[in-house]
Write a protein that holds these residues in place. Structure first.
Motif, mmCIF file in Angstrom:
data_model
loop_
_atom_site.group_PDB
_atom_site.id
_atom_site.type_symbol
_atom_site.label_atom_id
_atom_site.label_comp_id
_atom_site.label_asym_id
_atom_site.label_seq_id
_atom_site.Cartn_x
_atom_site.Cartn_y
_atom_site.Cartn_z
ATOM 1 N N GLU A 481 18.519 -41.170 -30.137
ATOM 2 C CA GLU A 481 19.333 -42.015 -31.539
ATOM 3 C C GLU A 481 19.085 -43.439 -30.999
ATOM 4 O OE1 GLU A 481 20.169 -40.101 -33.965
ATOM 5 O OE2 GLU A 481 20.156 -38.363 -33.037
ATOM 6 N N PHE A 486 25.318 -44.351 -30.966
ATOM 7 C CA PHE A 486 25.760 -43.954 -29.709
ATOM 8 C C PHE A 486 24.134 -43.662 -29.127
ATOM 9 C CE2 PHE A 486 29.511 -43.181 -32.404
ATOM 10 C CZ PHE A 486 30.406 -43.922 -31.605
ATOM 11 N N VAL A 526 25.004 -43.655 -22.172
ATOM 12 C CA VAL A 526 25.588 -43.548 -23.501
ATOM 13 C C VAL A 526 26.040 -45.082 -23.908
ATOM 14 C CG1 VAL A 526 27.267 -42.811 -25.190
ATOM 15 C CG2 VAL A 526 26.221 -41.086 -23.705
ATOM 16 N N ARG A 532 26.983 -39.758 -16.848
ATOM 17 C CA ARG A 532 26.704 -38.408 -15.912
ATOM 18 C C ARG A 532 25.109 -38.798 -14.978
ATOM 19 N NH1 ARG A 532 25.664 -32.809 -18.969
ATOM 20 N NH2 ARG A 532 27.393 -33.551 -20.014
ATOM 21 N N ASN B 36 30.401 -29.953 -25.222
ATOM 22 C CA ASN B 36 30.817 -31.398 -24.928
ATOM 23 C C ASN B 36 29.899 -32.100 -24.081
ATOM 24 O OD1 ASN B 36 32.550 -33.356 -25.606
ATOM 25 N ND2 ASN B 36 33.863 -33.288 -24.079
ATOM 26 N N THR B 37 29.542 -33.420 -24.569
ATOM 27 C CA THR B 37 28.657 -34.223 -23.904
ATOM 28 C C THR B 37 29.268 -35.370 -24.121
ATOM 29 O OG1 THR B 37 27.029 -34.762 -25.665
ATOM 30 C CG2 THR B 37 26.417 -32.751 -24.321
ATOM 31 N N PRO B 38 28.789 -36.535 -23.401
ATOM 32 C CA PRO B 38 29.540 -37.775 -23.445
ATOM 33 C C PRO B 38 29.313 -38.284 -24.985
ATOM 34 C CG PRO B 38 28.497 -37.716 -21.293
ATOM 35 C CD PRO B 38 28.221 -36.610 -22.154
ATOM 36 N N THR B 39 28.024 -37.961 -25.541
ATOM 37 C CA THR B 39 27.678 -38.394 -26.624
ATOM 38 C C THR B 39 28.433 -37.844 -27.870
ATOM 39 O OG1 THR B 39 25.249 -38.934 -25.902
ATOM 40 C CG2 THR B 39 25.785 -38.849 -28.230
ATOM 41 N N ALA B 42 31.689 -39.307 -27.807
ATOM 42 C CA ALA B 42 31.931 -40.822 -28.650
ATOM 43 C C ALA B 42 31.493 -40.574 -30.178
ATOM 44 C CB ALA B 42 30.774 -41.258 -27.995
ATOM 45 N N LEU B 43 30.746 -39.478 -30.536
ATOM 46 C CA LEU B 43 30.507 -39.347 -32.024
ATOM 47 C C LEU B 43 32.072 -38.722 -32.569
ATOM 48 C CD1 LEU B 43 27.168 -37.710 -31.875
ATOM 49 C CD2 LEU B 43 27.497 -39.866 -33.171
ATOM 50 N N SER B 46 34.569 -41.337 -32.568
ATOM 51 C CA SER B 46 34.204 -42.557 -34.014
ATOM 52 C C SER B 46 34.556 -41.738 -35.154
ATOM 53 C CB SER B 46 32.434 -42.816 -33.731
ATOM 54 O OG SER B 46 32.341 -43.326 -34.749
ATOM 55 N N ASP B 97 26.963 -40.331 -38.684
ATOM 56 C CA ASP B 97 27.535 -39.891 -37.135
ATOM 57 C C ASP B 97 27.410 -38.264 -37.202
ATOM 58 O OD1 ASP B 97 28.322 -42.339 -36.330
ATOM 59 O OD2 ASP B 97 30.487 -41.910 -36.431
ATOM 60 N N ALA B 100 23.768 -37.153 -36.341
ATOM 61 C CA ALA B 100 23.928 -37.380 -35.095
ATOM 62 C C ALA B 100 24.455 -36.337 -34.308
ATOM 63 C CB ALA B 100 24.195 -38.734 -34.499
ATOM 64 N N ARG B 103 22.660 -33.073 -34.675
ATOM 65 C CA ARG B 103 21.471 -33.147 -33.632
ATOM 66 C C ARG B 103 21.594 -32.987 -32.168
ATOM 67 N NH1 ARG B 103 18.747 -37.003 -37.373
ATOM 68 N NH2 ARG B 103 20.020 -38.639 -36.087
ATOM 69 N N GLU B 104 23.006 -33.574 -31.667
ATOM 70 C CA GLU B 104 23.086 -33.701 -30.365
ATOM 71 C C GLU B 104 23.727 -32.223 -29.962
ATOM 72 O OE1 GLU B 104 22.622 -36.122 -28.543
ATOM 73 O OE2 GLU B 104 23.509 -35.375 -26.644
ATOM 74 N N ARG B 107 20.573 -30.289 -29.444
ATOM 75 C CA ARG B 107 20.142 -30.540 -28.142
ATOM 76 C C ARG B 107 20.888 -29.997 -26.815
ATOM 77 N NH1 ARG B 107 19.788 -36.271 -30.072
ATOM 78 N NH2 ARG B 107 17.912 -36.277 -31.279
ATOM 79 N N PRO B 112 16.997 -27.946 -29.925
ATOM 80 C CA PRO B 112 16.645 -28.810 -30.942
ATOM 81 C C PRO B 112 16.471 -28.096 -32.423
ATOM 82 C CG PRO B 112 15.641 -29.687 -29.147
ATOM 83 C CD PRO B 112 15.861 -28.294 -28.975
ATOM 84 N N GLU B 115 19.293 -27.449 -35.166
ATOM 85 C CA GLU B 115 20.133 -28.380 -35.879
ATOM 86 C C GLU B 115 20.392 -27.845 -37.204
ATOM 87 O OE1 GLU B 115 17.981 -32.091 -36.406
ATOM 88 O OE2 GLU B 115 19.168 -32.527 -38.094
#
Lengths: 654, 145
Positions: A481, A486, A526, A532, B36-39, B42-43, B46, B97, B100, B103-104, B107, B112, B115
Motif C-alpha cells: 500500500e 498505512f 507500518v 515486528r 491480526n497484523t499491525p497493519t 491500524a486499519l 482508523s 481502508d 486495504a 487485501r491485507e 496477504r 493474496p 482478496e
C-alpha cells in the motif's frame, strides 16, 4: 350572430357544438365540446385532450367556463371565467378572447397557487408571459421532470414566432429555484437564475443562442459542490433529440476560460461526443472544488494544490477519449507537511485510440525530511499502459534512478515493473537530513527487479549502506500500500563488521571498541515504525581489541531495565574507566508491542532462571552484564534508549 | 470430433471447473478472517475512529452498506448541501481502508488471491451486523434493515 350572454340559467343548453379535432401549429385539441347557455353557466368549453407542441405532456379534461360570453361575428370572448385542469388541482381565473377570422386572440390564467400566465396568440406568433409560475407543478405538465423534484418560481416571457422563419425568444428568471434527484446526489437549492434565449428555426433545425447567469444558490453534482457566480454563453444547433453544441463558454471563478463543444443526445441524456477545454485554471481555487473530489476524494482536506492548469477533456461515443493537461508552477503538498512536489510544469496527452505522451519537469520536492532535486519525467502513454523513460531523481549528493519501468492498468489496478538504482548517497548528508547523528559512509542500492502489483511494490535486489567500517544490507524489500495511509515495509537486514567505536561515539552511548554483526529478519514497518522483527546483534568473530567503558556498561544495564544487574560490585566499577570483554550480544524478537530479549547464545543461552548474559567479561576485573527481564515493552525500550542517548552527562557510579 | 465426444469433453470440463472451484472455496473456508497484523490493527482502528462520523449517516440512510463490501452515499438528500462533499470524502476514505483491509487479510493468510473472497465474506458480515434502520444493499437493491 352577435350578442352577450351573462348569468343565463336554462334547463337545456341553447347550443352545443362538438369538434373532433382542432389543429393549430402550436397545439392540437381533441374532443372539444362547446356548450352555450347550459344551466347555471353562460358557456363552457370542454377539451378532452390538449397536446401542445414539444415535450409537453398531454393535458386531459380541460374545462373552461365563462362568466360572460360575447359572440360578435368572428369574435369570441369568454370573460370572468374559470379554468379547471384536474392534473393541476385547482380552478384558476380565466379570460379568453379569440378572433376566428384571423385566428388571433389572448388568454389570461390567474391563480394564487399556479401563478399567472398571459398568452397572446397572433397570426404568426404566440407570446407567453409568466408571473411567478411554481416549478413544483412542472412534473404535472412535463412528466419527464418528475424525477428531479423541481422547485422555485419562474417569471418571464417566451415569444414564439411560428411564421415561415420560426423564431423563439425567451427571457426567463428563476427565483428560489432548485431540484433534487431521488438520491440527492444531484441537487440545487436557493438558485437565482436568469436565462436569455433566442432560437431560430429552419425546417427541422433550430439554432440557439443563450446566456445564463447564476447569481445565487448552491448545487451538489456528485462529487462536486458548486456555489453561484457562474455565467454561461451557449450557441447550439438542434434537430430532434440531437443538439450540436457549437460554442459554450463559461465564466467561472478561478478559471480564465472554459469552452465546451460537442453533440448532446437528449433522448439518451448523454454527451455523445465533445470537448471541454479549461484555460488558466487556478488550482488553489479549483483544486478543493473540482480536482480533489474527482481525483483523490479520500484526500480532501489532506492535500493542497496550487498552480495553473490547462485541460482538454475529449468524449467520443459517450466515453472518455482524450485528456490533454498542461501544468504550470503546480505544487502539490500534504497538509501536514510530510511531502510536497513542485513546482511542476509540462504536458500530459492521453488518448483512448492512439499513443500519447507525458513530459513533465519537476523542480524538486520533499518526502518527510528528505529533499530531492529537479528531474524530468517522460513517458509514452497508451490507453491502459505507461512506459516510463529512465528518470534520475537527485537525492542529496546521489540520486534514485528508475529504468525501464512499464506499467499496465488491469481490472485490479496498476501492475508491471522495471529496475531501480540508488547512486551513492553520502551518509553524513543523509544522517543529517534524517535528523540523526552524523555518520560516515555511503548508501547505495541496486534493485534489478522492481515489481509493481496492485497495492504492492517488490524491490528484488539489495540496498547497501557502507557505514562504520562495515556494511548494512537490506534485502527482500516489499512495500505494501505505498500510497495508502498505512503503508507497510517488509525487509531483512544483515549487518557485518560494524565498528562499535564509531557507532557508540556517534550515538553517545559511551565507548565500546570491537566489531558487531547483526541480523534482522522479518522486519515490518507500518507507517515507518517497527511493528515486528527478530533481531540479533553480537560480537563479530575474529581477533580485535574489545573494551567497554564504564558508561557503556551502565547504559547497557539501563537498557535491560530494573531487572538487569551487573555481576560486579558497583563500588569496584567506579575504580576502572573501561573493562575488557570477551563477547557481547543482544537479541530482540518484537511482536505485539513486546520485545522478548535474549543475550549471548540467543534463546539457547537463556538460563533456567530466565536470565541471559548481555556482556561476558574478560580479564580482571571480570565484568558480566546480565539481564533478567526478558519481556520488555517496545515503546518503553525505545524511551530508555532515547534517554540513554540523550544523556550526555558522565555516568554517576556509586 | 463427434458430437458425443464433444459432449463428454464439455461435461468433463464442467466437472473439472467445479472441482477447482470447490477446492478453492474449501481452501478459503480454512482462512483466518480474524488474523491480526499491525497493519490490520491500524486499519481497524482508523475505521473505528471514522465510524463516529459515519454512524449518523448510516442512521439517517444517507450512507448504506453496499453488497460489494464498500459503503455508498446512497441518499444525500438529508445532508446539508455544503456537507455532501465531506460525506463523500468520508465514504471514499472508508472504502480506501476497507479495500486495504481485504487485501491485507488475504496477504496475512498467505493467499493474496483470496482478496475477492475476503471482500465477499466481509460484505455479508457488515450487512448482517448492521443496526436496524440502516440501509443495506441486497440482491433486490437497497432496503432498510
Amino acid at each position: 350572430m352577435a350578442g352577450v350572454l351573462a348569468g343565463a340559467a336554462r334547463a337545456t343548453p341553447l347550443l352545443e357544438i362538438g369538434f373532433g379535432r382542432v389543429v393549430h401549429p402550436s397545439i392540437i385539441a381533441e374532443g372539444v365540446v362547446a356548450t352555450l347557455g347550459a344551466e347555471g353557466e353562460v358557456a363552457r368549453i370542454f377539451i378532452r385532450s390538449l397536446q401542445p407542441e414539444g415535450r409537453v405532456s398531454r393535458i386531459a379534461d380541460v374545462t373552461m367556463t365563462c362568466g360572460r360570453l360575447r359572440l360578435a361575428q368572428v369574435i369570441i370572448e369568454c370573460l370572468e371565467g374559470s379554468l379547471e385542469i384536474p392534473v393541476l388541482g385547482e380552478r384558476s381565473g380565466f379570460d379568453i378572447a379569440f378572433d376566428t377570422g384571423d385566428r388571433t386572440g389572448r388568454v389570461k390564467i390567474d391563480s394564487p397557487q399556479v401563478g399567472r400566465v398571459d398568452l397572446t396568440v397572433g397570426t404568426h406568433a404566440i407570446l407567453t408571459e409568466l408571473y411567478g409560475l411554481p416549478l413544483d407543478r412542472l412534473p404535472q405538465v412535463f412528466a419527464a421532470s418528475s424525477s428531479w423534484s423541481p422547485s422555485g418560481r419562474m417569471s418571464g416571457r417566451v415569444e414564439y414566432d411560428f411564421g415561415p422563419g420560426r423564431r423563439l425568444k425567451a427571457s426567463i428568471r428563476l427565483d428560489s429555484g432548485g431540484f433534487a434527484s431521488a438520491d440527492g446526489l444531484r441537487a440545487a437549492e436557493g438558485v437565482e437564475l436568469a436565462v436569455d434565449l433566442v432560437g431560430r428555426g429552419q425546417a427541422r433545425t433550430w439554432n440557439w443562442d443563450a446566456d445564463i447567469v447564476w447569481s445565487a444558490g448552491e448545487a451538489y453534482l456528485d462529487p462536486f459542490y458548486l456555489a453561484s457566480g457562474a455565467r454561461l454563453h451557449l450557441a447550439a444547433r438542434s434537430e430532434g433529440d440531437r443538439v450540436d453544441l457549437q460554442r459554450v463558454s463559461l465564466n467561472l471563478d478561478g478559471v480564465e476560460e472554459v469552452k465546451l463543444s460537442g453533440e448532446l443526445d437528449l433522448g439518451a441524456g448523454m454527451l455523445r461526443s465533445g470537448a471541454l477545454a479549461l484555460k488558466g485554471a487556478d488550482l488553489a481555487v479549483l483544486g478543493p472544488s473540482f480536482i480533489l473530489p474527482a481525483v483523490a476524494p479520500a484526500q480532501q482536506g489532506l492535500l493542497t494544490v496550487e498552480g495553473t492548469l490547462d485541460l482538454v477533456i475529449g468524449v467520443a461515443d459517450g466515453t472518455l477519449s482524450a485528456l490533454e493537461i498542461g501544468l504550470d508552477e503546480v505544487r502539490i503538498a500534504r497538509s501536514d507537511g510530510s511531502a510536497k512536489v513542485g513546482p511542476t510544469g509540462g504536458a500530459v496527452a492521453w488518448y483512448s485510440d492512439r499513443a500519447g505522451e507525458l513530459a513533465v519537469h519537476v523542480a524538486g520536492g520533499r518526502w518527510r525530511s528528505l529533499d530531492f532535486g529537479a528531474f524530468d519525467l517522460r513517458a509514452k502513454l497508451d490507453a491502459r499502459s505507461v512506459e516510463l523513460a529512465a528518470v534520475r531523481i537527485p537525492l542529496l549528493d546521489g540520486a534514485v534512478v528508475f529504468e525501464s519501468v512499464a506499467l499496465v492498468r488491469g481490472s485490479r489496478g496498476w501492475q508491471g515493473g522495471g529496475a531501480a538504482v540508488v547512486e551513492p548517497v553520502s551518509m553524513p548528508l543523509l544522517s543529517e537530513a534524517l535528523g540523526l547523528p552524523r555518520m560516515a559512509g555511503v548508501l547505495s542500492a541496486s534493485i534489478p527487479g522492481l515489481i509493481v502489483r496492485p497495492g504492492e511494490v517488490v524491490l528484488d535486489g539489495a540496498l547497501v549502506i557502507s557505514v562504520f567500517g562495515g556494511y548494512l544490507q537490506a534485502s527482500r524489500l516489499h512495500l505494501f500500500e505505498p500510497f495508502g495511509r498505512f503503508s507497510r515495509l517488509e525487509a531483512d537486514i544483515e549487518a557485518r563488521a560494524i565498528d562499535l567505536t564509531g557507532l557508540t561515539e556517534t550515538f553517545s552511548f559511551g565507548s565500546i571498541s570491537g566489531l558487531i554483526d547483526a541480523d534482522v529478519t522479518g522486519l515490518e514497518l507500518v507507517q515507518w515504525r517497527p511493528q515486528r522483527f527478530d533481531a540479533s546483534v553480537r560480537s563479530s568473530p575474529g581477533r580485535y581489541p574489545r573494551r567497554i567503558s564504564q558508561r557503556a556498561v551502565q547504559n547497557i544495564s539501563a537498557l535491560g531495565g530494573p531487572g538487569a544487574a551487573l555481576a560486579i560490585q558497583r563500588g569496584v566499577l567506579g575504580f576502572f574507566e573501561s573493562f575488557g570483554y570477551r563477547s557481547l550480544a543482544i537479541g530482540c524478537r518484537l511482536e505485539n508491542g513486546v520485545c522478548t530479549m535474549t543475550g549471548i547464545g540467543g534463546s539457547e543461552g537463556v538460563r533456567e532462571n530466565g536470565s541471559f548474559v548481555l556482556v561476558e567479561g574478560g580479564g580482571v576485573p571480570a565484568l558480566n552484564v546480565i539481564g533478567y527481564n526478558r519481556r520488555i515493552d517496545w515503546n518503553e525500550f525505545l524511551d530508555r534508549l532515547q534517554r540513554v542517548i540523550a544523556s550526555n552527562a558522565a555516568p554517576v557510579v556509586q | 470430433m463427434t458430437s458425443l465426444t464433444k459432449q463428454i469433453l464439455d461435461r468433463a470440463r464442467v466437472i473439472l471447473v467445479a472441482m477447482v472451484a470447490a477446492f478453492v472455496g474449501s481452501a478459503f473456508a480454512q482462512g483466518n478472517l480474524e488474523i491480526n497484523t499491525p497493519t490490520i490493527a491500524a486499519l481497524k482502528q482508523s475505521m473505528q475512529q471514522r465510524h463516529a462520523a459515519l454512524a449518523p449517516h448510516y442512521s439517517s440512510g444517507a450512507v448504506g452498506l453496499a453488497a460489494d463490501g464498500t459503503i455508498a452515499l446512497r441518499d444525500a438528500s438529508g445532508v446539508p448541501m455544503a456537507q455532501r462533499g465531506q460525506v463523500n470524502a468520508l465514504v471514499a476514505a472508508e472504502n480506501g481502508d476497507r479495500a486495504a483491509l481485504y487485501r491485507e487479510i488475504a496477504r496475512a493468510n498467505g493467499h493474496p488471491e483470496w482478496e475477492a473472497d475476503v471482500r465477499a465474506t466481509f460484505a455479508r458480515r457488515w450487512i448482517d451486523r448492521a443496526q436496524p434502520g440502516w440501509w443495506v444493499q441486497g440482491t433486490g437493491g437497497w432496503a432498510r434493515k
